[in-house]
Design a protein around this motif. Structure first.
Motif, PDB file in Angstrom:
ATOM      1  N   ALA A 174     -36.685 -46.242-104.819  1.00  0.00           N
ATOM      2  CA  ALA A 174     -36.897 -44.803-104.904  1.00  0.00           C
ATOM      3  C   ALA A 174     -38.226 -44.477-105.578  1.00  0.00           C
ATOM      4  CB  ALA A 174     -35.739 -44.142-105.653  1.00  0.00           C
ATOM      5  N   ARG A 175     -38.607 -45.274-106.570  1.00  0.00           N
ATOM      6  CA  ARG A 175     -39.869 -45.043-107.272  1.00  0.00           C
ATOM      7  C   ARG A 175     -41.011 -45.859-106.686  1.00  0.00           C
ATOM      8  NH1 ARG A 175     -39.344 -46.552-113.111  1.00  0.00           N
ATOM      9  NH2 ARG A 175     -41.571 -46.088-113.008  1.00  0.00           N
ATOM     10  N   GLY A 176     -40.714 -46.789-105.798  1.00  0.00           N
ATOM     11  CA  GLY A 176     -41.770 -47.617-105.229  1.00  0.00           C
ATOM     12  C   GLY A 176     -42.423 -48.508-106.256  1.00  0.00           C
ATOM     13  N   THR A 177     -41.633 -49.052-107.163  1.00  0.00           N
ATOM     14  CA  THR A 177     -42.190 -49.890-108.214  1.00  0.00           C
ATOM     15  C   THR A 177     -41.322 -51.124-108.403  1.00  0.00           C
ATOM     16  OG1 THR A 177     -43.064 -49.871-110.469  1.00  0.00           O
ATOM     17  CG2 THR A 177     -40.934 -48.796-110.123  1.00  0.00           C
ATOM     18  N   GLY A 178     -41.781 -52.021-109.264  1.00  0.00           N
ATOM     19  CA  GLY A 178     -41.037 -53.239-109.501  1.00  0.00           C
ATOM     20  C   GLY A 178     -41.487 -53.899-110.790  1.00  0.00           C
ATOM     21  N   ALA A 179     -40.757 -54.972-111.165  1.00  0.00           N
ATOM     22  CA  ALA A 179     -41.085 -55.733-112.368  1.00  0.00           C
ATOM     23  C   ALA A 179     -40.776 -57.192-112.083  1.00  0.00           C
ATOM     24  CB  ALA A 179     -40.271 -55.240-113.564  1.00  0.00           C
ATOM     25  N   ALA A 180     -41.673 -58.090-112.481  1.00  0.00           N
ATOM     26  CA  ALA A 180     -41.479 -59.498-112.165  1.00  0.00           C
ATOM     27  C   ALA A 180     -42.076 -60.383-113.244  1.00  0.00           C
ATOM     28  CB  ALA A 180     -42.111 -59.832-110.813  1.00  0.00           C
ATOM     29  N   ILE A 181     -41.568 -61.617-113.326  1.00  0.00           N
ATOM     30  CA  ILE A 181     -42.159 -62.658-114.154  1.00  0.00           C
ATOM     31  C   ILE A 181     -42.143 -63.953-113.351  1.00  0.00           C
ATOM     32  CG2 ILE A 181     -41.450 -61.601-116.344  1.00  0.00           C
ATOM     33  CD1 ILE A 181     -39.202 -63.713-116.473  1.00  0.00           C
ATOM     34  N   ALA A 182     -43.101 -64.834-113.600  1.00  0.00           N
ATOM     35  CA  ALA A 182     -43.156 -66.155-112.970  1.00  0.00           C
ATOM     36  C   ALA A 182     -42.972 -67.194-114.057  1.00  0.00           C
ATOM     37  CB  ALA A 182     -44.487 -66.355-112.250  1.00  0.00           C
ATOM     38  N   VAL A 183     -41.957 -68.051-113.891  1.00  0.00           N
ATOM     39  CA  VAL A 183     -41.575 -69.006-114.941  1.00  0.00           C
ATOM     40  C   VAL A 183     -41.248 -70.360-114.327  1.00  0.00           C
ATOM     41  CG1 VAL A 183     -40.714 -67.266-116.562  1.00  0.00           C
ATOM     42  CG2 VAL A 183     -39.217 -68.117-114.763  1.00  0.00           C
ATOM     43  N   PRO A 184     -41.222 -71.422-115.156  1.00  0.00           N
ATOM     44  CA  PRO A 184     -40.958 -72.765-114.607  1.00  0.00           C
ATOM     45  C   PRO A 184     -39.498 -73.036-114.274  1.00  0.00           C
ATOM     46  CG  PRO A 184     -41.369 -72.886-116.965  1.00  0.00           C
ATOM     47  CD  PRO A 184     -41.646 -71.474-116.557  1.00  0.00           C
ATOM     48  N   TYR A 185     -38.570 -72.285-114.877  1.00  0.00           N
ATOM     49  CA  TYR A 185     -37.150 -72.552-114.663  1.00  0.00           C
ATOM     50  C   TYR A 185     -36.393 -71.246-114.423  1.00  0.00           C
ATOM     51  CZ  TYR A 185     -38.528 -76.918-116.927  1.00  0.00           C
ATOM     52  OH  TYR A 185     -39.172 -78.085-117.241  1.00  0.00           O
ATOM     53  N   ALA A 186     -35.242 -71.374-113.753  1.00  0.00           N
ATOM     54  CA  ALA A 186     -34.323 -70.250-113.602  1.00  0.00           C
ATOM     55  C   ALA A 186     -33.143 -70.507-114.526  1.00  0.00           C
ATOM     56  CB  ALA A 186     -33.859 -70.123-112.149  1.00  0.00           C
ATOM     57  N   ASP A 187     -33.136 -69.835-115.664  1.00  0.00           N
ATOM     58  CA  ASP A 187     -32.074 -70.039-116.644  1.00  0.00           C
ATOM     59  C   ASP A 187     -31.882 -68.763-117.456  1.00  0.00           C
ATOM     60  OD1 ASP A 187     -34.293 -70.002-118.280  1.00  0.00           O
ATOM     61  OD2 ASP A 187     -34.219 -72.135-118.790  1.00  0.00           O
ATOM     62  N   THR A 188     -31.013 -68.844-118.461  1.00  0.00           N
ATOM     63  CA  THR A 188     -30.686 -67.667-119.258  1.00  0.00           C
ATOM     64  C   THR A 188     -31.909 -67.120-119.985  1.00  0.00           C
ATOM     65  OG1 THR A 188     -28.431 -68.497-119.568  1.00  0.00           O
ATOM     66  CG2 THR A 188     -29.193 -66.786-121.095  1.00  0.00           C
ATOM     67  N   GLU A 189     -32.741 -68.008-120.533  1.00  0.00           N
ATOM     68  CA  GLU A 189     -33.931 -67.561-121.248  1.00  0.00           C
ATOM     69  C   GLU A 189     -34.867 -66.786-120.327  1.00  0.00           C
ATOM     70  OE1 GLU A 189     -37.660 -69.436-123.874  1.00  0.00           O
ATOM     71  OE2 GLU A 189     -36.179 -70.750-122.914  1.00  0.00           O
ATOM     72  N   ALA A 190     -35.058 -67.300-119.109  1.00  0.00           N
ATOM     73  CA  ALA A 190     -35.928 -66.604-118.148  1.00  0.00           C
ATOM     74  C   ALA A 190     -35.318 -65.262-117.757  1.00  0.00           C
ATOM     75  CB  ALA A 190     -36.130 -67.478-116.909  1.00  0.00           C
ATOM     76  N   MET A 191     -33.997 -65.214-117.584  1.00  0.00           N
ATOM     77  CA  MET A 191     -33.344 -63.965-117.209  1.00  0.00           C
ATOM     78  C   MET A 191     -33.474 -62.930-118.322  1.00  0.00           C
ATOM     79  SD  MET A 191     -31.887 -62.434-114.802  1.00  0.00           S
ATOM     80  CE  MET A 191     -31.163 -60.808-114.657  1.00  0.00           C
ATOM     81  N   GLN A 192     -33.388 -63.384-119.582  1.00  0.00           N
ATOM     82  CA  GLN A 192     -33.560 -62.445-120.697  1.00  0.00           C
ATOM     83  C   GLN A 192     -34.967 -61.855-120.691  1.00  0.00           C
ATOM     84  OE1 GLN A 192     -31.074 -61.551-123.250  1.00  0.00           O
ATOM     85  NE2 GLN A 192     -32.623 -59.937-123.134  1.00  0.00           N
ATOM     86  N   MET A 193     -35.967 -62.696-120.433  1.00  0.00           N
ATOM     87  CA  MET A 193     -37.344 -62.220-120.348  1.00  0.00           C
ATOM     88  C   MET A 193     -37.488 -61.196-119.229  1.00  0.00           C
ATOM     89  SD  MET A 193     -39.276 -65.880-120.826  1.00  0.00           S
ATOM     90  CE  MET A 193     -40.846 -65.214-120.321  1.00  0.00           C
ATOM     91  N   HIS A 194     -36.785 -61.459-118.109  1.00  0.00           N
ATOM     92  CA  HIS A 194     -36.909 -60.536-116.976  1.00  0.00           C
ATOM     93  C   HIS A 194     -36.230 -59.207-117.274  1.00  0.00           C
ATOM     94  CE1 HIS A 194     -36.476 -59.616-112.439  1.00  0.00           C
ATOM     95  NE2 HIS A 194     -37.643 -59.204-112.907  1.00  0.00           N
ATOM     96  N   LEU A 195     -35.074 -59.245-117.910  1.00  0.00           N
ATOM     97  CA  LEU A 195     -34.404 -57.993-118.279  1.00  0.00           C
ATOM     98  C   LEU A 195     -35.299 -57.151-119.191  1.00  0.00           C
ATOM     99  CD1 LEU A 195     -30.742 -59.173-118.955  1.00  0.00           C
ATOM    100  CD2 LEU A 195     -31.522 -57.707-117.096  1.00  0.00           C
ATOM    101  N   ASN A 196     -35.953 -57.815-120.128  1.00  0.00           N
ATOM    102  CA  ASN A 196     -36.854 -57.089-121.030  1.00  0.00           C
ATOM    103  C   ASN A 196     -38.026 -56.484-120.251  1.00  0.00           C
ATOM    104  OD1 ASN A 196     -35.190 -57.930-123.104  1.00  0.00           O
ATOM    105  ND2 ASN A 196     -36.491 -59.642-123.688  1.00  0.00           N
ATOM    106  N   GLU A 197     -38.520 -57.225-119.246  1.00  0.00           N
ATOM    107  CA  GLU A 197     -39.630 -56.718-118.437  1.00  0.00           C
ATOM    108  C   GLU A 197     -39.195 -55.515-117.605  1.00  0.00           C
ATOM    109  OE1 GLU A 197     -43.587 -56.724-116.867  1.00  0.00           O
ATOM    110  OE2 GLU A 197     -42.652 -57.608-118.656  1.00  0.00           O
ATOM    111  N   ILE A 198     -37.999 -55.606-117.001  1.00  0.00           N
ATOM    112  CA  ILE A 198     -37.481 -54.474-116.226  1.00  0.00           C
ATOM    113  C   ILE A 198     -37.321 -53.254-117.118  1.00  0.00           C
ATOM    114  CG2 ILE A 198     -35.522 -53.622-114.870  1.00  0.00           C
ATOM    115  CD1 ILE A 198     -35.005 -56.584-114.067  1.00  0.00           C
ATOM    116  N   SER A 199     -36.779 -53.470-118.315  1.00  0.00           N
ATOM    117  CA  SER A 199     -36.547 -52.366-119.247  1.00  0.00           C
ATOM    118  C   SER A 199     -37.829 -51.596-119.541  1.00  0.00           C
ATOM    119  CB  SER A 199     -35.955 -52.917-120.551  1.00  0.00           C
ATOM    120  OG  SER A 199     -35.793 -51.896-121.505  1.00  0.00           O
ATOM    121  N   ARG A 200     -38.951 -52.332-119.631  1.00  0.00           N
ATOM    122  CA  ARG A 200     -40.229 -51.676-119.919  1.00  0.00           C
ATOM    123  C   ARG A 200     -40.725 -50.839-118.739  1.00  0.00           C
ATOM    124  NH1 ARG A 200     -41.164 -56.553-122.878  1.00  0.00           N
ATOM    125  NH2 ARG A 200     -42.033 -57.592-121.046  1.00  0.00           N
TER     126      ARG A 200
END
Length: 336
Positions: free
Chosen positions: A230-256
């Motif tokens: 709806a807003r035409g926007t997004g949030a992303a991170i590029a990381v070496p692994y897919a795990d809980t730590e990476a997901m937490q970083m992504h949630l924080n990025e989306i929140s911003r």
């Protein structure tokens, strides 16, 4: 040069001009004016120019006029040849294509034009050329497209119920929000991007077979991406692994990236790093989990396909850093 064809004389030049003035067909009017000029004694070349035609074309219209009168000067449009398949047969063919082939009975897992050519001949007794079968399919509203993947263990009824009841699900999850809080719908997923890359179709000369590099090494990175259509926007991170730590970083990025004062509903699949209780979900995000084995409910799957097709395929990445840079560059181009 052949002699001029005599023009019938039961219409005067004045009558032809009167008919031309009354006609609602521009082509008939200019032909009538050319014939009136002939009756006035004008040369055939000059009379043809009045009607915007050459002498031979005027000769043809004289023949038509002599045979059928003024009505013969109208364009005789036709609807083309009679279709070889009736409307009922076309509907039956459309239903057949929609249903797809039976692997046991038809011997294939997808319809090809050659298969449908044989089916049409067997069912309807009409033998079309294979290329014309493609034309028929386009007339029926079909196009040759890539299929979307479907998990073999998918529960179709659960997916249908999720889509049908989504407004109620949304209301239940947001019941505690202050009234009139703006709500944004976000979708999240992750993709593995690496050296073992894909090769996509490209335009090339007919008859040629272009070559593209294909790496066989296994260095990978993960692109965590989320979009708010709806807003035409997004949030992303590029990381070496897919795990809980990476997901937490992504949630924080989306929140911003959630608009100030708004609340985000984040739809995502049931991967272990999505559902773990070890995540600290930001206050402006409410996760809603999609049904299991239902990737088609998540539009981010289309984003991954688009990124690979336009910026990530047909390439070789020498190092992990190059993979990260390519993933970030592709995402930034998408958002731009």
């Amino acid at each position: 040069m052949p002699s001029a064809v005599p023009l019938r004389t039961d219409f005067s030049a004045r009558e032809l001009r009167r008919l031309a003035k009354q006609s609602r067909d521009n082509n008939q009017s200019r032909r009538l004016l050319s014939l009136a000029a002939v009756l006035d004694g004008m040369s055939r070349d000059d009379a043809a120019r009045i009607g915007g035609m050459d002498r031979q074309t005027l000769r043809d219209w004289v023949h038509r006029f002599n045979t059928g009168g003024p009505e013969a000067l109208l364009d005789a449009w036709t609807n083309g040849p009679t279709p070889r398949l009736s409307s009922e047969q076309m509907s039956e063919l459309a239903a057949l294509v929609d249903a797809g082939p039976d692997r046991q009975a038809d011997g294939v897992v997808r319809w090809r034009r050659i298969d449908l050519k044989l089916v049409i001949k067997k069912r309807f007794g009409v033998d079309f050329h294979e290329r014309y079968v493609g034309t028929l399919l386009k007339k029926l509203g079909f196009s040759h497209v890539s299929a979307r993947p479907r998990h073999p263990g998918q529960d179709v009824e659960t997916i249908a119920a999720f889509k049908k009841n989504f407004p109620q699900t949304l209301s239940a999850h947001l019941a505690e929000l202050p009234e009139k809080t703006p709500v944004e719908i976000w979708f999240q997923d992750e993709a593995r991007i690496g050296q073992k890359n894909g090769i996509v179709r490209q335009w090339s000369r007919r008859g040629s077979r272009p070559r593209q590099p294909a790496d066989q090494r296994y260095e990978n990175a993960y692109l965590f991406g989320a979009i708010c259509p709806a807003r035409g926007t997004g949030a992303a991170i590029a990381v070496p692994y897919a795990d809980t730590e990476a997901m937490q970083m992504h949630l924080n990025e989306i929140s911003r990236h959630v608009a100030r004062g708004a609340h985000a509903v984040l739809l995502l699949d049931r991967a272990g790093w999505h559902t773990t209780s070890n995540l600290d979900v930001p206050d402006n995000i409410t996760p809603i989990f999609l049904p299991s084995r239902a990737p088609e409910l998540n539009p981010v799957e289309n984003i991954w396909q688009y990124l690979r097709a336009n910026w990530l395929s047909n390439r070789v990445f020498e190092t992990y850093v190059e993979i990260i840079e390519a993933a970030c560059d592709a995402w930034q181009k998408l958002i731009a």
